[in-house]
Design a protein around this motif. Sequence first.
Motif, PDB file in Angstrom:
ATOM      1  N   GLY A   1      32.366   9.723  53.814  1.00  0.00           N
ATOM      2  CA  GLY A   1      33.338  10.752  54.164  1.00  0.00           C
ATOM      3  C   GLY A   1      32.759  12.145  54.320  1.00  0.00           C
TER       4      GLY A   1
ATOM      5  N   SER B   1      29.433  14.455  56.597  1.00  0.00           N
ATOM      6  CA  SER B   1      28.909  14.353  57.956  1.00  0.00           C
ATOM      7  C   SER B   1      27.559  15.033  58.107  1.00  0.00           C
ATOM      8  N   GLU B   2      27.043  14.948  59.331  1.00  0.00           N
ATOM      9  CA  GLU B   2      25.735  15.484  59.669  1.00  0.00           C
ATOM     10  C   GLU B   2      25.633  16.973  59.335  1.00  0.00           C
TER      11      GLU B   2
ATOM     12  N   HIS C   1      26.535  18.495  56.912  1.00  0.00           N
ATOM     13  CA  HIS C   1      26.288  18.762  55.495  1.00  0.00           C
ATOM     14  C   HIS C   1      24.823  18.619  55.082  1.00  0.00           C
TER      15      HIS C   1
ATOM     16  N   VAL D   1      22.235  10.264  57.463  1.00  0.00           N
ATOM     17  CA  VAL D   1      23.444  10.653  58.208  1.00  0.00           C
ATOM     18  C   VAL D   1      24.463   9.518  58.200  1.00  0.00           C
ATOM     19  N   LYS D   2      23.989   8.327  58.453  1.00  0.00           N
ATOM     20  CA  LYS D   2      24.898   7.159  58.456  1.00  0.00           C
ATOM     21  C   LYS D   2      25.609   7.022  57.116  1.00  0.00           C
TER      22      LYS D   2
ATOM     23  N   GLN E   1      28.206   9.750  56.516  1.00  0.00           N
ATOM     24  CA  GLN E   1      29.434   9.477  57.260  1.00  0.00           C
ATOM     25  C   GLN E   1      30.248   8.395  56.570  1.00  0.00           C
ATOM     26  N   ARG E   2      29.552   7.421  56.046  1.00  0.00           N
ATOM     27  CA  ARG E   2      30.267   6.307  55.410  1.00  0.00           C
ATOM     28  C   ARG E   2      31.042   6.761  54.175  1.00  0.00           C
TER      29      ARG E   2
END
Length: 351
Positions: free
Chosen positions: A171, A173-174, A176, A164-165, A168-169
């Motif tokens: 672009g 998100s969770e 997906h 998840v991290k 997000q990094r």
Amino acid sequence: MRALLEVENLRKYYPIFGGLFKKKVADVKAVDGINLTIFKGECFGLVGESGCGKTTFGKTVIRLLKPTDGHIYFDVPPNIREKMRELELDGSPTALRELERLRKEYDLATYKGKKLRKLRRKMQIVYQDPTTSLNPRMLVKDIVGEPLKVHKLARGGEVIEKVVKMLQRVGLSEKHLYRYPHEFSGGQRQRIAIARALITNPDFIVLDEPTSAVDVSVRSQLLDLFISLQKEYGLTYLFISHDLSVIECISNRVGVMYLGKIVELAPTKELFDEPAHPYTKALISAIPVPDPNVKRKKILLSGDVPSPINPPKGCRFYPRCWKARDICRVEEPKLVRTKGNHFVACHFPED
Ligand SMILES: Nc1ncnc2c1ncn2[C@@H]1O[C@H](COP(=O)(O)OP(=O)(O)OP(=O)(O)O)[C@@H](O)[C@H]1O
Ligand SMILES: [Mg+2]
């Protein structure tokens, strides 16, 4: 500046088999004697026409392919490399034995099995087309999380947390996590591929035409992402492209490849302002100019790239070169320094 990757005399030939007994009849000399150093933290751009050996070079240096010949040193302590150079110069039987011993330990070309698998963590690749490089039957959480499990870097809930991290990094998100690659746009798919490459915390990434399969608008977003990730994680890139405007925007230094060899090597600005090799000049002259009032004289290269099975003797570029003279047909030009950090392999370079 410290060297991260040093390549010595690297060759990768693909054998061609034929005839009744399927014997080897020839070699495709895809990479044919490359010497190159890539420094820690830089983005090294590699350009050249289709088929000149860029992908083969990228895959060989990270040992997805076994080199036919040559040496690959990755993140070797400078004092050891120094020692190796001294031993090579020394040349005595004892020195050469010691050199051989050090190569067994540090030369990636000699690696296999477990040593090779360990290396995978540190060197990653992002391909041109994420449609084929991502497994269509795997969920995003597994695509990105798989390397963590393979290299035993995380277990259980920790895997998802890290995935998840990373999403997000880049672009995403969770939300997906539980989707398949086909549910994403080309640009998003490439972000998934980037997350997968980065999750093992590598030092070196080969980006093989990573923006060629996406729209122009998405291209600049991806380039921005590469630049910010590079800063944040202290990454070193080998950025492969046939698009010179992309290379100009992202690379610190550029190598121009032609038929398995580097023909010019220079800091980016210098290469574009003062190309020394006729081939580089021709490539640059073909970049479209956005301003219609600015006219650039386009150099048209005659003929196709010759076959890498039987490359021309002498300078490989001479059959297409408007400056070629007799010497070019017989003597292969070496890659030599013209000034500063600018190198060119040509008998009659531009001033
Ligand atoms: N597995 C293989 N077996 C035999 N020949 C190969 C193989 N892979 C590549 N080649 C040949 O090696 C040469 C270099 O190919 P490579 O894919 O490295 O070039 P490239 O510069 O990446 O080209 P492109 O810009 O089209 O991606 C080409 O002549 C190609 O046909
Ligand atoms: Mg390629």
